[in-house]
Design an enzyme around this catalytic site. Structure first.
Site, PDB file in Angstrom:
ATOM      1  N   LYS A  97      -9.153   1.933  -9.816  1.00 22.67           N
ATOM      2  CA  LYS A  97      -9.757   2.135  -8.498  1.00 22.67           C
ATOM      3  C   LYS A  97     -10.839   3.202  -8.583  1.00 22.67           C
ATOM      4  CE  LYS A  97      -7.561   2.088  -4.193  1.00 22.67           C
ATOM      5  NZ  LYS A  97      -6.453   2.557  -3.348  1.00 22.67           N
TER       6      LYS A  97
ATOM      7  N   THR B 109     -12.940   1.055  -3.980  1.00 20.24           N
ATOM      8  CA  THR B 109     -12.306   1.557  -2.757  1.00 20.24           C
ATOM      9  C   THR B 109     -13.298   2.378  -1.928  1.00 20.24           C
ATOM     10  OG1 THR B 109     -10.324   2.652  -1.946  1.00 20.24           O
ATOM     11  CG2 THR B 109     -11.384   3.669  -3.853  1.00 20.24           C
TER      12      THR B 109
ATOM     13  N   GLU C  34      -5.981   4.956  -9.284  1.00 20.05           N
ATOM     14  CA  GLU C  34      -7.282   5.494  -8.871  1.00 20.05           C
ATOM     15  C   GLU C  34      -7.762   6.625  -9.784  1.00 20.05           C
ATOM     16  OE1 GLU C  34      -7.568   5.418  -4.724  1.00 20.05           O
ATOM     17  OE2 GLU C  34      -9.349   6.660  -4.589  1.00 20.05           O
TER      18      GLU C  34
ATOM     19  N   ASP D 125       0.857  -1.182   0.000  1.00 19.76           N
ATOM     20  CA  ASP D 125       0.000   0.000   0.000  1.00 19.76           C
ATOM     21  C   ASP D 125       0.895   1.235   0.000  1.00 19.76           C
ATOM     22  OD1 ASP D 125      -2.423   1.264   0.034  1.00 19.76           O
ATOM     23  OD2 ASP D 125      -2.755   1.084   2.186  1.00 19.76           O
TER      24      ASP D 125
ATOM     25  N   PHE E  85     -12.156  -1.177   3.990  1.00 21.74           N
ATOM     26  CA  PHE E  85     -11.205  -0.503   4.874  1.00 21.74           C
ATOM     27  C   PHE E  85     -11.355  -1.004   6.306  1.00 21.74           C
ATOM     28  CE2 PHE E  85      -9.741   3.643   2.697  1.00 21.74           C
ATOM     29  CZ  PHE E  85      -9.755   3.065   1.452  1.00 21.74           C
TER      30      PHE E  85
HETATM   31  C1  E4P Z   1      -5.662   1.305  -0.224  1.00 19.32           C
HETATM   32  O1  E4P Z   1      -6.157   0.860  -1.191  1.00 19.32           O
HETATM   33  C2  E4P Z   1      -6.267   2.376   0.584  1.00 19.32           C
HETATM   34  O2  E4P Z   1      -6.382   3.539  -0.187  1.00 19.32           O
HETATM   35  C3  E4P Z   1      -5.445   2.606   1.816  1.00 19.32           C
HETATM   36  O3  E4P Z   1      -5.234   1.373   2.451  1.00 19.32           O
HETATM   37  C4  E4P Z   1      -6.070   3.612   2.764  1.00 19.32           C
HETATM   38  O4  E4P Z   1      -5.321   3.652   3.950  1.00 19.32           O
HETATM   39  P1  E4P Z   1      -5.472   4.802   5.026  1.00 19.32           P
HETATM   40  O5  E4P Z   1      -6.785   4.654   5.700  1.00 19.32           O
HETATM   41  O6  E4P Z   1      -4.333   4.567   5.966  1.00 19.32           O
HETATM   42  O7  E4P Z   1      -5.345   6.116   4.312  1.00 19.32           O
END
Ligand code: E4P
Length: 319
Positions: A126, A150, A90, A17, A172
């Site tokens: 994305k 996402t 993205e 990431d 997330f």
């Molecule tokens: C990955 O695809 C995401 O954009 C990322 O894990 C977001 O992480 P964060 O919540 O630490 O910004």
């Protein structure tokens, strides 16, 4: 002695990431994910200065949107030279509520990758998991353009993405944890809400159980981690995208790591089937304050970083 990053690879595809290629050389992920905030951070690294200068030199008359796309592709190609798998690129967060504009931007990104000899199988587009983003994914997938959905914080979003035939979702973890921790304030009990009891982990596990119980082929990639306890609790998930810092912590830990999520256990207790359509999506998402607020905030933050990137790309010309 085997470390936890190596053990994790036995159950889960490890994804980086970050936009930092040096970290990819160190930790050898299969795939890599970027987002507008990570891109903004990466282009300010000294290592990327030549790449940025090349993009500006090669496209002297391009506007910010075109320049950003060229920059994203240049960065994506750098990353693809190191990793064996796919890079996620993205679409501009400012298009999160515009299906047609998202489709056009995604096609342009795929076209620019093709000009560099990169095929569709190595790129995931994305898109935000808004209703409009999910409809864009439906069309793009029908054209053979693979999508990574996402800013996904809830089961209703995951169900709509599955129905649209998205290749992959990124539920997330950390931002859900952040929300609950902030909402609880002084009442927050870190040890009671860690590992399998972390609210972000619970959310991904719920989606995993639903998808696997009903044989949904969309891949699940847990994202947004705040600590390695969250990652360990999701061992067995299809993919996990992890920051270099947390990959480093896993690599330094030699305690045994076993899988927690399995298809068999998901199928043993199938959750109730849920219908998914636009009304259900909007109604159920609206019922979840955390998911509604985090989706809106996520789009605002990525938009702010996209604006900063525009300014950064314009600066050398106006200086
Ligand atoms: C990955 O695809 C995401 O954009 C990322 O894990 C977001 O992480 P964060 O919540 O630490 O910004």
């Amino acid at each position: 002695m085997t470390n936890q990053l190596e053990s994790l690879r036995a159950y889960t595809t490890v994804v980086a990431d970050t936009g930092d290629v040096q970290a990819m050389r160190t930790y050898r992920p299969t795939d890599a994910t970027t987002n507008p905030s990570l891109i903004l951070k990466a282009v300010q690294l000294d290592a990327y200065r030549p790449l940025l200068e090349t993009v500006l030199r090669d496209h002297p008359d391009a506007g910010p949107a075109t320049l950003t796309d060229h920059l994203l592709i240049a960065l994506g190609c750098e990353i693809l030279r190191i990793i064996p798998g796919r890079v996620s690129t993205e679409v501009d967060a400012r298009l999160s509520f515009d299906t047609q504009a998202s489709i056009e931007r995604a096609r342009r990104i795929i076209g620019l990758y093709a000009q560099q000899g990169i095929g569709r199988d190595r790129v995931l587009i994305k898109l935000a998991s808004t209703w409009e983003g999910i409809q864009a994914a439906r069309i793009l997938e029908s054209e053979g353009i693979h999508c990574n959905m996402t800013l996904l914080f809830s089961l209703p979003q995951a169900l709509a993405c599955a129905q649209a035939g998205a290749t992959l979702i990124s539920p997330f973890v950390g931002r859900i944890y952040d929300w609950h921790k902030k909402a609880a304030g002084a009442e927050w009990d870190e040890s009671a809400r860690s590992g399998a009891n972390d609210p972000g982990v619970e959310s991904v596990e719920r989606i995993y159980r639903y998808y696997k119980a009903y044989d949904i082929p969309t891949e699940i990639m847990g994202a947004s981690f705040r600590n390695i306890g969250q990652i360990r609790a999701l061992a067995g998930c299809d993919l996990l995208t992890i920051s270099p810092e947390l990959m480093g912590q896993l690599a330094a830990d030699t305690e045994p790591l076993s899988t927690r999520l399995t298809v068999e256990s998901a199928k043993a207790q199938p959750p109730e089937w849920m219908a998914s359509n636009e009304v259900a999506f909007r109604t159920e998402l609206n019922q979840e304050a955390m998911a509604t607020e985090k989706l809106a905030e996520g789009i605002r933050v990525f938009t702010a970083d996209a604006l900063k990137l525009d300014a950064l790309l314009a600066a050398p010309r106006t200086a």
